[in-house]
Design a protein around this motif. Structure first.
Motif, PDB file in Angstrom:
ATOM      1  N   GLU A  57       0.574  -1.378   0.452  1.00 17.89           N
ATOM      2  CA  GLU A  57       0.101  -0.076   0.431  1.00 17.89           C
ATOM      3  C   GLU A  57       0.899   1.736  -0.252  1.00 17.89           C
ATOM      4  OE1 GLU A  57      -3.350   2.201  -0.137  1.00 17.89           O
ATOM      5  OE2 GLU A  57      -3.303   0.798  -0.560  1.00 17.89           O
ATOM      6  N   ALA A  58       2.136   1.153   0.692  1.00 18.40           N
ATOM      7  CA  ALA A  58       2.725   2.300   0.766  1.00 18.40           C
ATOM      8  C   ALA A  58       3.197   3.097  -0.862  1.00 18.40           C
ATOM      9  CB  ALA A  58       4.439   2.364   1.442  1.00 18.40           C
ATOM     10  N   GLU A  59       3.424   1.567  -1.132  1.00 17.10           N
ATOM     11  CA  GLU A  59       3.519   2.580  -3.122  1.00 17.10           C
ATOM     12  C   GLU A  59       2.973   2.558  -4.017  1.00 17.10           C
ATOM     13  OE1 GLU A  59       6.730  -0.714  -4.417  1.00 17.10           O
ATOM     14  OE2 GLU A  59       6.018  -1.980  -2.999  1.00 17.10           O
ATOM     15  N   VAL A  60       1.772   2.108  -2.983  1.00 18.06           N
ATOM     16  CA  VAL A  60       0.670   2.204  -4.010  1.00 18.06           C
ATOM     17  C   VAL A  60      -0.615   4.066  -4.188  1.00 18.06           C
ATOM     18  CG1 VAL A  60      -1.926   1.052  -4.714  1.00 18.06           C
ATOM     19  CG2 VAL A  60       0.286  -0.757  -4.319  1.00 18.06           C
ATOM     20  N   ALA A  61      -0.102   3.999  -2.845  1.00 15.48           N
ATOM     21  CA  ALA A  61      -0.951   5.508  -2.432  1.00 15.48           C
ATOM     22  C   ALA A  61      -1.246   6.121  -3.298  1.00 15.48           C
ATOM     23  CB  ALA A  61      -0.840   4.685  -0.410  1.00 15.48           C
ATOM     24  N   PRO A  62       1.063   6.521  -3.323  1.00 19.43           N
ATOM     25  CA  PRO A  62       1.046   8.042  -3.094  1.00 19.43           C
ATOM     26  C   PRO A  62       0.459   8.243  -5.268  1.00 19.43           C
ATOM     27  CG  PRO A  62       2.721   7.034  -2.065  1.00 19.43           C
ATOM     28  CD  PRO A  62       1.224   5.610  -2.590  1.00 19.43           C
ATOM     29  N   MET A  63       0.257   7.010  -5.475  1.00 16.83           N
ATOM     30  CA  MET A  63       0.160   7.098  -7.124  1.00 16.83           C
ATOM     31  C   MET A  63      -1.219   7.960  -7.771  1.00 16.83           C
ATOM     32  SD  MET A  63       1.852   3.585  -9.190  1.00 16.83           S
ATOM     33  CE  MET A  63       1.205   2.482  -8.307  1.00 16.83           C
ATOM     34  N   PHE A  64      -1.919   7.870  -6.482  1.00 15.90           N
ATOM     35  CA  PHE A  64      -3.346   8.793  -6.528  1.00 15.90           C
ATOM     36  C   PHE A  64      -3.701   9.825  -6.482  1.00 15.90           C
ATOM     37  CE2 PHE A  64      -3.444   3.870  -7.274  1.00 15.90           C
ATOM     38  CZ  PHE A  64      -4.289   3.607  -8.514  1.00 15.90           C
ATOM     39  N   PRO A  65      -4.645  10.775  -6.859  1.00 14.19           N
ATOM     40  CA  PRO A  65      -4.762  11.644  -6.810  1.00 14.19           C
ATOM     41  C   PRO A  65      -5.494  12.473  -5.337  1.00 14.19           C
ATOM     42  CG  PRO A  65      -5.379  11.818  -8.915  1.00 14.19           C
ATOM     43  CD  PRO A  65      -4.670  10.619  -8.307  1.00 14.19           C
ATOM     44  N   ASP A  66      -6.312  11.292  -5.721  1.00 14.30           N
ATOM     45  CA  ASP A  66      -7.249  11.069  -4.428  1.00 14.30           C
ATOM     46  C   ASP A  66      -7.871   9.817  -4.322  1.00 14.30           C
ATOM     47  OD1 ASP A  66     -10.100  11.024  -6.388  1.00 14.30           O
ATOM     48  OD2 ASP A  66      -9.050  13.376  -6.328  1.00 14.30           O
ATOM     49  N   ALA A  67      -9.146   9.315  -3.046  1.00 11.50           N
ATOM     50  CA  ALA A  67      -9.318   8.197  -3.304  1.00 11.50           C
ATOM     51  C   ALA A  67     -10.490   7.526  -4.382  1.00 11.50           C
ATOM     52  CB  ALA A  67     -10.227   7.881  -2.348  1.00 11.50           C
ATOM     53  N   GLY A  68     -11.045   8.819  -4.835  1.00 10.75           N
ATOM     54  CA  GLY A  68     -12.143   8.501  -5.563  1.00 10.75           C
ATOM     55  C   GLY A  68     -11.487   7.748  -7.022  1.00 10.75           C
ATOM     56  N   ILE A  69     -10.694   8.883  -7.950  1.00 11.39           N
ATOM     57  CA  ILE A  69      -9.571   7.944  -8.836  1.00 11.39           C
ATOM     58  C   ILE A  69      -9.012   7.352  -8.766  1.00 11.39           C
ATOM     59  CG2 ILE A  69      -7.603   9.212 -10.295  1.00 11.39           C
ATOM     60  CD1 ILE A  69      -8.527  12.084  -9.604  1.00 11.39           C
ATOM     61  N   ARG A  70      -8.889   6.546  -7.391  1.00 15.13           N
ATOM     62  CA  ARG A  70      -8.435   5.309  -7.388  1.00 15.13           C
ATOM     63  C   ARG A  70      -9.186   4.630  -7.397  1.00 15.13           C
ATOM     64  NH1 ARG A  70      -4.139   2.890  -2.010  1.00 15.13           N
ATOM     65  NH2 ARG A  70      -4.585   0.594  -2.636  1.00 15.13           N
ATOM     66  N   ARG A  71     -10.199   4.638  -7.068  1.00 11.53           N
ATOM     67  CA  ARG A  71     -12.028   3.548  -7.071  1.00 11.53           C
ATOM     68  C   ARG A  71     -12.223   3.368  -8.638  1.00 11.53           C
ATOM     69  NH1 ARG A  71     -13.642   6.361  -2.108  1.00 11.53           N
ATOM     70  NH2 ARG A  71     -14.782   7.663  -4.009  1.00 11.53           N
ATOM     71  N   ALA A  72     -12.033   4.628  -9.289  1.00  8.70           N
ATOM     72  CA  ALA A  72     -12.810   4.958 -10.916  1.00  8.70           C
ATOM     73  C   ALA A  72     -11.031   3.619 -11.471  1.00  8.70           C
ATOM     74  CB  ALA A  72     -12.597   5.593 -11.145  1.00  8.70           C
ATOM     75  N   VAL A  73     -10.151   4.129 -10.943  1.00 12.78           N
ATOM     76  CA  VAL A  73      -9.017   2.878 -11.767  1.00 12.78           C
ATOM     77  C   VAL A  73      -9.001   1.913 -11.867  1.00 12.78           C
ATOM     78  CG1 VAL A  73      -6.796   3.147 -11.823  1.00 12.78           C
ATOM     79  CG2 VAL A  73      -7.673   5.439 -11.954  1.00 12.78           C
ATOM     80  N   GLU A  74      -8.859   1.871 -10.576  1.00 15.95           N
ATOM     81  CA  GLU A  74      -8.886   0.238 -10.084  1.00 15.95           C
ATOM     82  C   GLU A  74      -9.962  -0.460 -10.411  1.00 15.95           C
ATOM     83  OE1 GLU A  74      -6.100   0.247  -5.722  1.00 15.95           O
ATOM     84  OE2 GLU A  74      -8.253   0.496  -5.771  1.00 15.95           O
ATOM     85  N   ALA A  75     -11.315  -0.388 -10.139  1.00 19.30           N
ATOM     86  CA  ALA A  75     -12.552  -1.148 -11.300  1.00 19.30           C
ATOM     87  C   ALA A  75     -12.533  -1.519 -12.341  1.00 19.30           C
ATOM     88  CB  ALA A  75     -13.535  -0.040 -10.482  1.00 19.30           C
ATOM     89  N   GLU A  76     -11.171  -0.197 -13.114  1.00 17.03           N
ATOM     90  CA  GLU A  76     -11.426  -0.937 -14.237  1.00 17.03           C
ATOM     91  C   GLU A  76     -10.085  -2.097 -14.787  1.00 17.03           C
ATOM     92  OE1 GLU A  76     -12.159   2.621 -18.010  1.00 17.03           O
ATOM     93  OE2 GLU A  76     -10.296   2.671 -16.908  1.00 17.03           O
ATOM     94  N   GLN A  77      -9.399  -2.448 -13.864  1.00 16.92           N
ATOM     95  CA  GLN A  77      -8.982  -2.799 -14.243  1.00 16.92           C
ATOM     96  C   GLN A  77      -8.895  -4.628 -14.197  1.00 16.92           C
ATOM     97  OE1 GLN A  77      -4.268  -1.978 -11.211  1.00 16.92           O
ATOM     98  NE2 GLN A  77      -6.466  -2.186 -10.047  1.00 16.92           N
ATOM     99  N   PRO A  78      -8.636  -5.351 -15.552  1.00 19.07           N
ATOM    100  CA  PRO A  78      -8.575  -6.659 -15.430  1.00 19.07           C
ATOM    101  C   PRO A  78      -6.958  -7.634 -14.691  1.00 19.07           C
ATOM    102  CG  PRO A  78      -7.222  -6.126 -17.121  1.00 19.07           C
ATOM    103  CD  PRO A  78      -7.424  -4.356 -16.314  1.00 19.07           C
ATOM    104  N   ARG A  79      -8.427  -9.596 -14.835  1.00 19.19           N
ATOM    105  CA  ARG A  79      -7.121  -9.815 -14.150  1.00 19.19           C
ATOM    106  C   ARG A  79      -6.173 -10.930 -14.983  1.00 19.19           C
ATOM    107  NH1 ARG A  79      -8.955 -13.757  -9.890  1.00 19.19           N
ATOM    108  NH2 ARG A  79      -7.215 -14.607  -9.560  1.00 19.19           N
TER     109      ARG A  79
END
Length: 242
Positions: free
Chosen positions: A146-168
């Protein structure tokens, strides 16, 4: 006249990673096309043809986005690839009906200079094999602390949107080799570096004689500073197209 910018996301994430930059480029008078690569592994290996076809299809004359491209006449096309999408630049260039005037690699992996390019090194493939479950990997942001991932996003809303698109993605995606296409780089190419670990890749780009710029940031800096990233892409393309 501003060119058409073809913004291609890494298959590890989704097209929302380019949405803020696309908005800035359109505001500056450019036409922008953003294909989605989230389904390119649905048909099974080899996967690189599906990547090339997805990019070519979205630029075809009979598509809505293709008509946007041609709305203001025959503009130059600039291919912009982020992260893992950089490896597919040769097959994208080959598949496009309209040859790009240049290619911008944004914090991206580079195709090998000679021969087919492995998507990852054997060491990285072993790292991923340990994370796979029934041949599928977790979403990209779950590979890291998480310490590596969280700083890549400007806010929680954008993070949720980007992560929702990620495929497996299937593990086999990372085991593929992408063919070399002779002459794909017979056009201006450039590299926009955000930071480590891609600084070594930027050095390679510089050694190839490419245009290299550094805009300090993390790997998803285009969603953190879309104004700066859009301006850097425009400046690089502008130097070539003048």
């Amino acid at each position: 006249m501003e060119p058409v910018y073809l913004l291609v996301n890494s298959p590890s994430v989704g097209p929302l990673t380019w949405a803020p930059v696309a908005e800035r480029l359109r505001a500056a008078g450019a036409a922008v096309v953003v294909p989605s690569l989230v389904s390119v592994t649905d048909g099974g290996p080899p996967f690189w043809p599906a990547v090339a076809e997805a990019v070519a299809a979205v630029m075809s004359d009979d598509s809505e986005r293709g008509r946007e491209r041609d709305r203001d006449g025959g503009r130059d096309v600039v291919l912009v690839v982020h992260s893992n999408a950089g490896l597919f630049a040769p097959v994208m260039v080959d598949a496009l009906a309209r040859t790009p005037a240049g290619v911008v690699f944004v914090d991206a992996a580079l195709p090998d200079r000679h021969g087919a390019t492995p998507v990852v090194s054997p060491e990285a493939l072993e790292f991923l094999r340990l994370k796979a479950d029934a041949g599928r990997l977790p979403p990209w942001t779950e590979w890291f602390d998480e310490a590596e991932v969280a700083p890549m996003f400007p806010d929680a809303g954008i993070r949720r949107a980007v992560e929702a698109e990620q495929p497996r993605l299937p593990l086999s995606y990372y085991g593929q080799r992408i063919p070399a296409i002779a002459g794909w780089d017979a056009r201006p190419c450039g590299y926009l570096l955000f930071g480590p670990p891609y600084d070594a890749v930027a050095k390679d780009a510089r050694e190839r004689g490419w245009d290299v710029e550094h805009l300090p940031g993390r790997h998803l800096h285009q969603i953190v500073d879309p104004d700066g990233v859009a301006a850097a892409i425009q400046a690089m393309a502008g130097r070539w197209l003048r």
